[in-house]
Design a protein around this motif. Structure first.
Motif, PDB file in Angstrom:
ATOM      1  N   LYS A 174      95.181  54.399 -10.807  1.00 35.61           N
ATOM      2  CA  LYS A 174      94.968  53.543  -9.636  1.00 35.61           C
ATOM      3  C   LYS A 174      95.876  53.977  -8.489  1.00 35.61           C
ATOM      4  O   LYS A 174      95.462  54.008  -7.325  1.00 35.61           O
ATOM      5  N   TYR A 175      97.111  54.305  -8.817  1.00 41.85           N
ATOM      6  CA  TYR A 175      98.037  54.787  -7.795  1.00 41.85           C
ATOM      7  C   TYR A 175      97.530  56.094  -7.198  1.00 41.85           C
ATOM      8  O   TYR A 175      97.457  56.245  -5.966  1.00 41.85           O
ATOM      9  N   SER A 176      97.161  57.044  -8.059  1.00 45.77           N
ATOM     10  CA  SER A 176      96.698  58.343  -7.585  1.00 45.77           C
ATOM     11  C   SER A 176      95.403  58.220  -6.795  1.00 45.77           C
ATOM     12  O   SER A 176      95.206  58.899  -5.784  1.00 45.77           O
ATOM     13  N   ALA A 177      94.504  57.354  -7.255  1.00 45.13           N
ATOM     14  CA  ALA A 177      93.246  57.142  -6.530  1.00 45.13           C
ATOM     15  C   ALA A 177      93.531  56.545  -5.158  1.00 45.13           C
ATOM     16  O   ALA A 177      92.917  56.938  -4.150  1.00 45.13           O
ATOM     17  N   GLY A 178      94.475  55.598  -5.101  1.00 42.35           N
ATOM     18  CA  GLY A 178      94.834  55.004  -3.819  1.00 42.35           C
ATOM     19  C   GLY A 178      95.379  56.030  -2.845  1.00 42.35           C
ATOM     20  O   GLY A 178      94.996  56.057  -1.657  1.00 42.35           O
ATOM     21  N   MET A 179      96.255  56.897  -3.330  1.00 38.84           N
ATOM     22  CA  MET A 179      96.817  57.936  -2.472  1.00 38.84           C
ATOM     23  C   MET A 179      95.757  58.967  -2.077  1.00 38.84           C
ATOM     24  O   MET A 179      95.796  59.528  -0.975  1.00 38.84           O
ATOM     25  N   THR A 180      94.814  59.204  -2.985  1.00 35.04           N
ATOM     26  CA  THR A 180      93.718  60.124  -2.668  1.00 35.04           C
ATOM     27  C   THR A 180      92.858  59.560  -1.543  1.00 35.04           C
ATOM     28  O   THR A 180      92.530  60.264  -0.577  1.00 35.04           O
ATOM     29  N   TYR A 181      92.482  58.297  -1.665  1.00 36.21           N
ATOM     30  CA  TYR A 181      91.700  57.652  -0.608  1.00 36.21           C
ATOM     31  C   TYR A 181      92.471  57.647   0.713  1.00 36.21           C
ATOM     32  O   TYR A 181      91.889  57.810   1.786  1.00 36.21           O
ATOM     33  N   LEU A 182      93.784  57.461   0.636  1.00 38.65           N
ATOM     34  CA  LEU A 182      94.606  57.453   1.847  1.00 38.65           C
ATOM     35  C   LEU A 182      94.529  58.804   2.544  1.00 38.65           C
ATOM     36  O   LEU A 182      94.383  58.885   3.772  1.00 38.65           O
ATOM     37  N   ASN A 183      94.595  59.874   1.764  1.00 39.49           N
ATOM     38  CA  ASN A 183      94.499  61.227   2.327  1.00 39.49           C
ATOM     39  C   ASN A 183      93.097  61.543   2.830  1.00 39.49           C
ATOM     40  O   ASN A 183      92.935  62.372   3.724  1.00 39.49           O
ATOM     41  N   LEU A 184      92.086  60.875   2.253  1.00 42.70           N
ATOM     42  CA  LEU A 184      90.711  61.052   2.707  1.00 42.70           C
ATOM     43  C   LEU A 184      90.383  60.134   3.887  1.00 42.70           C
ATOM     44  O   LEU A 184      89.249  60.119   4.357  1.00 42.70           O
ATOM     45  N   GLN A 185      91.370  59.371   4.325  1.00 43.33           N
ATOM     46  CA  GLN A 185      91.219  58.439   5.438  1.00 43.33           C
ATOM     47  C   GLN A 185      90.210  57.328   5.135  1.00 43.33           C
ATOM     48  O   GLN A 185      89.574  56.787   6.040  1.00 43.33           O
ATOM     49  N   GLN A 186      90.093  56.992   3.860  1.00 42.29           N
ATOM     50  CA  GLN A 186      89.247  55.866   3.444  1.00 42.29           C
ATOM     51  C   GLN A 186      90.203  54.711   3.115  1.00 42.29           C
ATOM     52  O   GLN A 186      90.550  54.456   1.973  1.00 42.29           O
ATOM     53  N   TYR A 187      90.603  54.030   4.165  1.00 37.19           N
ATOM     54  CA  TYR A 187      91.756  53.147   4.079  1.00 37.19           C
ATOM     55  C   TYR A 187      91.493  51.860   3.311  1.00 37.19           C
ATOM     56  O   TYR A 187      92.374  51.368   2.598  1.00 37.19           O
ATOM     57  N   ASP A 188      90.302  51.292   3.439  1.00 36.18           N
ATOM     58  CA  ASP A 188      90.002  50.075   2.678  1.00 36.18           C
ATOM     59  C   ASP A 188      90.051  50.336   1.178  1.00 36.18           C
ATOM     60  O   ASP A 188      90.579  49.533   0.407  1.00 36.18           O
TER      61      ASP A 188
ATOM     62  N   GLY B 134     106.609  52.256  -7.312  1.00 29.72           N
ATOM     63  CA  GLY B 134     106.328  50.910  -6.821  1.00 29.72           C
ATOM     64  C   GLY B 134     106.495  50.817  -5.315  1.00 29.72           C
ATOM     65  O   GLY B 134     105.669  50.225  -4.609  1.00 29.72           O
ATOM     66  N   ALA B 135     107.562  51.421  -4.798  1.00 27.81           N
ATOM     67  CA  ALA B 135     107.801  51.409  -3.351  1.00 27.81           C
ATOM     68  C   ALA B 135     106.756  52.250  -2.620  1.00 27.81           C
ATOM     69  O   ALA B 135     106.267  51.864  -1.549  1.00 27.81           O
ATOM     70  N   MET B 136     106.400  53.407  -3.174  1.00 28.55           N
ATOM     71  CA  MET B 136     105.415  54.273  -2.529  1.00 28.55           C
ATOM     72  C   MET B 136     104.053  53.592  -2.441  1.00 28.55           C
ATOM     73  O   MET B 136     103.329  53.760  -1.453  1.00 28.55           O
ATOM     74  N   ALA B 137     103.685  52.837  -3.470  1.00 27.25           N
ATOM     75  CA  ALA B 137     102.401  52.131  -3.456  1.00 27.25           C
ATOM     76  C   ALA B 137     102.371  51.103  -2.334  1.00 27.25           C
ATOM     77  O   ALA B 137     101.398  51.014  -1.573  1.00 27.25           O
ATOM     78  N   LYS B 138     103.431  50.327  -2.221  1.00 26.59           N
ATOM     79  CA  LYS B 138     103.500  49.310  -1.157  1.00 26.59           C
ATOM     80  C   LYS B 138     103.545  49.970   0.225  1.00 26.59           C
ATOM     81  O   LYS B 138     102.902  49.505   1.170  1.00 26.59           O
ATOM     82  N   GLY B 139     104.295  51.061   0.320  1.00 30.86           N
ATOM     83  CA  GLY B 139     104.344  51.778   1.583  1.00 30.86           C
ATOM     84  C   GLY B 139     103.005  52.412   1.932  1.00 30.86           C
ATOM     85  O   GLY B 139     102.624  52.471   3.106  1.00 30.86           O
ATOM     86  N   GLY B 140     102.275  52.874   0.895  1.00 28.33           N
ATOM     87  CA  GLY B 140     100.949  53.436   1.126  1.00 28.33           C
ATOM     88  C   GLY B 140      99.984  52.397   1.674  1.00 28.33           C
ATOM     89  O   GLY B 140      99.153  52.690   2.547  1.00 28.33           O
ATOM     90  N   ILE B 141     100.089  51.173   1.179  1.00 26.50           N
ATOM     91  CA  ILE B 141      99.263  50.077   1.712  1.00 26.50           C
ATOM     92  C   ILE B 141      99.639  49.831   3.173  1.00 26.50           C
ATOM     93  O   ILE B 141      98.772  49.619   4.026  1.00 26.50           O
ATOM     94  N   GLY B 142     100.935  49.903   3.463  1.00 28.67           N
ATOM     95  CA  GLY B 142     101.380  49.766   4.844  1.00 28.67           C
ATOM     96  C   GLY B 142     100.778  50.844   5.733  1.00 28.67           C
ATOM     97  O   GLY B 142     100.324  50.556   6.859  1.00 28.67           O
ATOM     98  N   ASP B 143     100.762  52.088   5.258  1.00 30.12           N
ATOM     99  CA  ASP B 143     100.158  53.185   6.023  1.00 30.12           C
ATOM    100  C   ASP B 143      98.683  52.933   6.283  1.00 30.12           C
ATOM    101  O   ASP B 143      98.180  53.187   7.391  1.00 30.12           O
ATOM    102  N   ALA B 144      97.972  52.439   5.256  1.00 34.62           N
ATOM    103  CA  ALA B 144      96.541  52.174   5.413  1.00 34.62           C
ATOM    104  C   ALA B 144      96.293  51.080   6.445  1.00 34.62           C
ATOM    105  O   ALA B 144      95.420  51.205   7.308  1.00 34.62           O
ATOM    106  N   PHE B 145      97.074  50.009   6.380  1.00 36.65           N
ATOM    107  CA  PHE B 145      96.921  48.932   7.362  1.00 36.65           C
ATOM    108  C   PHE B 145      97.252  49.425   8.773  1.00 36.65           C
ATOM    109  O   PHE B 145      96.613  49.024   9.754  1.00 36.65           O
TER     110      PHE B 145
END
Length: 252
Positions: free
Chosen positions: A135-149, A166-177
């Motif tokens: 789930k973490y890796s998929a989230g970061m993958t979507y972030l890099n694909l610019q599929q933010y939702d 844990g911090a990177m996941a929360k920060g990644g959500i911040g980047d997406a928002f």
């Protein structure tokens, strides 16, 4: 008159007996105890099949849990961890690629050559540590694909007490928002990332992002706090370079 054996003394040849009035309080207590014991014994005899059945269910449950953990969950965890190796390779290659980044990220998500991608592992190995990491890796993958939702959805489902992940996941959500122009939500998640753990890698990173974002939102006092913490606590971090300029902007 009723007779009862006197407790606390054992004569050599015979049990000393003491007489108790059948109408006395002591006799009533003994009678009550006798009646209670008889009723309990009768209830146990009447319900012994139910009692034995309940004990059996509990025992089967315990043995079943131990058996499930040993013979099903552990092998499932091992298989899922092996499956995670392949999409992770595509993801790592994508981060180092300048030409085929998006295609490699897509392979990481969906798999290739008969191998599972992150999304397959999440679906097929629910409840495993590997599925959680996927789930973490998929989230970061979507972030890099610019599929933010989609990135937000996967990263919100990921859970970890690990200081960095844990911090990177929360920060990644911040980047997406932030990319979705939901700046207040982004700032909230950057602050969550900062609060998750205190370490040399993620903390100055998200202090910096939070400070810049707070500055853009005209929350100068909050931005100043983030920048000063970088200056005071993480002077060796990359984010500390030029921090005095940002502190000056926040003070104006």
């Amino acid at each position: 008159m009723a007779t009862y054996k006197k407790r606390g003394f054992k004569p050599k040849n015979k049990v000393e007996e003491v007489s108790i009035d059948e109408n006395s309080t002591t006799a009533e207590v003994f009678n009550t105890l006798d009646e209670s014991a008889s009723k309990t014994e009768a209830w146990v005899q009447k319900n012994q099949n139910f009692i034995l059945g309940a004990i059996g269910v509990i025992a089967i449950g315990v043995l079943g849990y131990l058996g499930y953990n040993e013979f099903i969950q552990k092998p499932k965890e091992a298989t899922a961890a092996n499956e995670l190796f392949y999409p992770q390779q595509y993801f790592d290659q994508a981060l180092n690629s300048t030409t085929a980044k998006d295609s490699l990220l897509t392979l990481a998500l969906n798999g290739a050559e008969g191998k599972y991608g992150f999304l397959d592992i999440i679906q097929e190995y629910k409840g495993t540590k590997a599925a959680n990491l996927a789930k973490y890796s998929a989230g970061m993958t979507y972030l890099n694909l610019q599929q933010y939702d989609e990135a937000i959805t996967q990263l919100e489902d990921f859970s970890s007490d690990d200081a960095v992940l844990g911090a990177m996941a929360k920060g990644g959500i911040g980047d997406a928002f932030s990319q979705l122009n939901q700046q207040n939500d982004a700032l909230d998640y950057y602050e969550r990332a900062i609060a998750h753990s205190d370490n040399e890698y993620t903390t100055p990173r998200f202090l910096y992002k939070a400070g810049v974002l707070a500055l853009n939102l005209d929350q100068k006092e909050k931005a100043l706090g983030f920048f000063e913490r970088i200056k005071n606590d993480y002077e060796g971090a990359q984010e500390a370079n030029g921090i005095d300029v940002l502190i000056g902007l926040a003070q104006n």
